[in-house]
Design an enzyme around this catalytic site. Structure first.
Site, PDB file in Angstrom:
ATOM      1  N   ARG A  65       1.800 -13.454   7.959  1.00  0.00           N
ATOM      2  CA  ARG A  65       3.031 -12.343   8.222  1.00  0.00           C
ATOM      3  C   ARG A  65       2.718 -11.070   8.890  1.00  0.00           C
ATOM      4  O   ARG A  65       2.975 -10.786   9.832  1.00  0.00           O
ATOM      5  CB  ARG A  65       3.839 -12.206   6.768  1.00  0.00           C
ATOM      6  N   ASP A  66       1.780 -10.323   7.984  1.00  0.00           N
ATOM      7  CA  ASP A  66       1.445  -8.978   8.538  1.00  0.00           C
ATOM      8  C   ASP A  66       0.669  -9.136   9.902  1.00  0.00           C
ATOM      9  O   ASP A  66       0.721  -8.489  10.742  1.00  0.00           O
ATOM     10  CB  ASP A  66       0.527  -8.045   7.572  1.00  0.00           C
TER      11      ASP A  66
ATOM     12  N   HIS B   4      -2.287  -2.485  -0.701  1.00  0.00           N
ATOM     13  CA  HIS B   4      -2.258  -3.021   0.757  1.00  0.00           C
ATOM     14  C   HIS B   4      -2.517  -1.977   1.905  1.00  0.00           C
ATOM     15  O   HIS B   4      -2.353  -0.924   2.165  1.00  0.00           O
ATOM     16  CB  HIS B   4      -0.551  -3.270   1.016  1.00  0.00           C
TER      17      HIS B   4
ATOM     18  N   HIS C 204      -4.918  -0.883   5.521  1.00  0.00           N
ATOM     19  CA  HIS C 204      -5.122  -1.106   6.933  1.00  0.00           C
ATOM     20  C   HIS C 204      -6.319  -0.391   7.287  1.00  0.00           C
ATOM     21  O   HIS C 204      -6.641   0.581   6.517  1.00  0.00           O
ATOM     22  CB  HIS C 204      -4.070  -0.722   7.993  1.00  0.00           C
TER      23      HIS C 204
ATOM     24  N   CYS D  94       2.084  -2.883  11.646  1.00  0.00           N
ATOM     25  CA  CYS D  94       3.540  -3.035  11.793  1.00  0.00           C
ATOM     26  C   CYS D  94       3.828  -2.440  13.361  1.00  0.00           C
ATOM     27  O   CYS D  94       3.442  -1.631  13.927  1.00  0.00           O
ATOM     28  CB  CYS D  94       4.076  -1.796  10.972  1.00  0.00           C
TER      29      CYS D  94
ATOM     30  N   ASN E 181      -5.017  -5.246   9.125  1.00  0.00           N
ATOM     31  CA  ASN E 181      -5.122  -4.934   7.695  1.00  0.00           C
ATOM     32  C   ASN E 181      -6.757  -5.006   7.429  1.00  0.00           C
ATOM     33  O   ASN E 181      -7.594  -5.682   8.129  1.00  0.00           O
ATOM     34  CB  ASN E 181      -4.751  -6.101   6.984  1.00  0.00           C
TER      35      ASN E 181
END
Ligand code: COA
Ligand code: ZN
Length: 321
Positions: free
Chosen positions: A21-22, A213, A215, A246, A255
């Protein structure tokens, strides 16, 4: 291994692999549906607690994940792995319910400008949308975690007061969020800040699992992970190969790399559930998948104890006695 200089955190952590996803949401290359399914299936064999498979967002906003329903339908669901997907609005919830997910990951930002840029809503509009989704999810007995973007700083608004983050988290927990993820969307977090917000969140919401979460935009992701772990955090998001970012946050980049996180905790004797060897094989295939080269120090060097044969001349210079 205890070390008085490094306060120990929990003996066991859980990793939520968010690469599909990310990771893929920001890639220019459109990854074919078959390849996404194969990626998730390969990750399923690595031992993750959770895999964030895709996102049910507007295909105009995130064209790379327009095939979310196909991917979700076609993956092989391995018992014991929780398959989750990101959902920003009621339309996304409807699409997720059609194909079935084990858990929802709702999203909104802690800062006003990033929420508007990313979700085209004010924070209050997003909150109302998420509260609505939490109500529907509860009726379906579907756990819904909420990811709070820009919890450690916003690329538009700068510093985000910790009290604003905690207050938003409180309202979402009261509205039924099963867990809260504190997201460092553009790598603005630093270790003492992470420790302080992680500790405060665990103290305020004792019954609610908190996920961190991270990065690695500014190279602090692993240090931030240690800081969170030392306060008792057991759940981390990470993306294989350090992909991710994003598209609506200027300067966003990868990430924390899952393999680096796993390798680091392995070295420290902290159980992650993840087996490094098959994960490194997945990582080896990522440049072909996203059609661009990227350097991967751990893949290049191998794990810490992947030792080398000594130079041949050593045997001549130092013959056996
Ligand atoms: N899934 C599929 N389509 C969706 C959708 C969803 N979840 N939400 C909206 N749409 C469609 C609508 O049906 C509408 O289609 P149409 O133009 O054919 O009529 C169109 O998108 C616009 O709908 P609207 O409600 O006005 O959405 P918006 O343009 O204001 O965008 C979001 C709002 C939240 C849907 C969009 O900003 C988004 O998907 N953002 C995700 C950002 C993201 O994932 N960032 C990275 C992760 S943090
Ligand atoms: Zn992210």
């Amino acid at each position: 291994m205890s070390n008085p200089m490094l306060p120990a955190g929990p003996a066991r952590i859980e990793i939520n692999e968010v690469g599909p996803r990310d990771g893929l949401q920001i890639e220019a290359a459109l990854v074919p549906t078959d390849a996404k399914v194969a990626l998730v299936d390969a990750l399923s064999a690595c031992g993750f607690a959770r895999i964030e498979v895709t996102s049910f967002t507007s295909p105009k906003a995130i064209p790379a994940l327009a095939d979310a329903q196909d991917v979700m339908r076609r993956i092989a669901r391995r018992p014991g792995v929780i398959y989750t997907a990101l959902v920003p609005n009621v339309r996304g919830l409807e699409r997720a319910l059609e194909v079935g997910v084990d858990e929802l990951n709702l999203v909104m930002s802690c800062s006003e400008t990033h929420n508007r840029a990313n979700l085209r809503m004010t924070r209050e509009q997003s909150f109302a949308e998420l509260a609505n989704i939490l109500g529907v999810a509860a009726r379906h007995r579907l756990p819904a975690n909420v990811s709070l973007s820009t919890a450690f700083g916003c690329p538009f608004d700068g510093d985000v007061p910790a009290e604003d983050v905690l207050d938003l988290a409180r309202r979402l927990v009261e509205a039924g969020a099963a867990g809260i993820t504190l997201c460092d969307t553009t790598g603005m977090a630093f270790p003492t800040q992470v420790a302080s917000l992680s500790a405060a969140a665990q103290q305020r919401f004792p019954g609610t699992p908190i996920t961190i979460h991270l990065h690695n935009t500014r190279g602090m992701a692993l240090a931030n992970a240690i800081a969170a772990w030392q306060t008792g955090i057991t759940r981390f998001d990470a993306a294989a190969g350090g992909l991710g970012g994003c598209p609506f946050a200027p300067g966003a980049s990868g990430n924390v790399a899952t393999e680096e996180l796993v390798h680091m905790f392995d070295c420290m004797g902290v159980a992650t559930g993840v087996t490094l060897a098959p994960l490194l094989e997945v990582v080896r295939g990522l440049p072909a998948l996203v059609q661009r080269a990227f350097s991967n120090p751990l893949l290049a060097a191998g794990p810490r104890l992947a030792t080398h044969a000594p130079p041949a001349w050593l045997a001549e210079r130092f013959p056996p006695a």
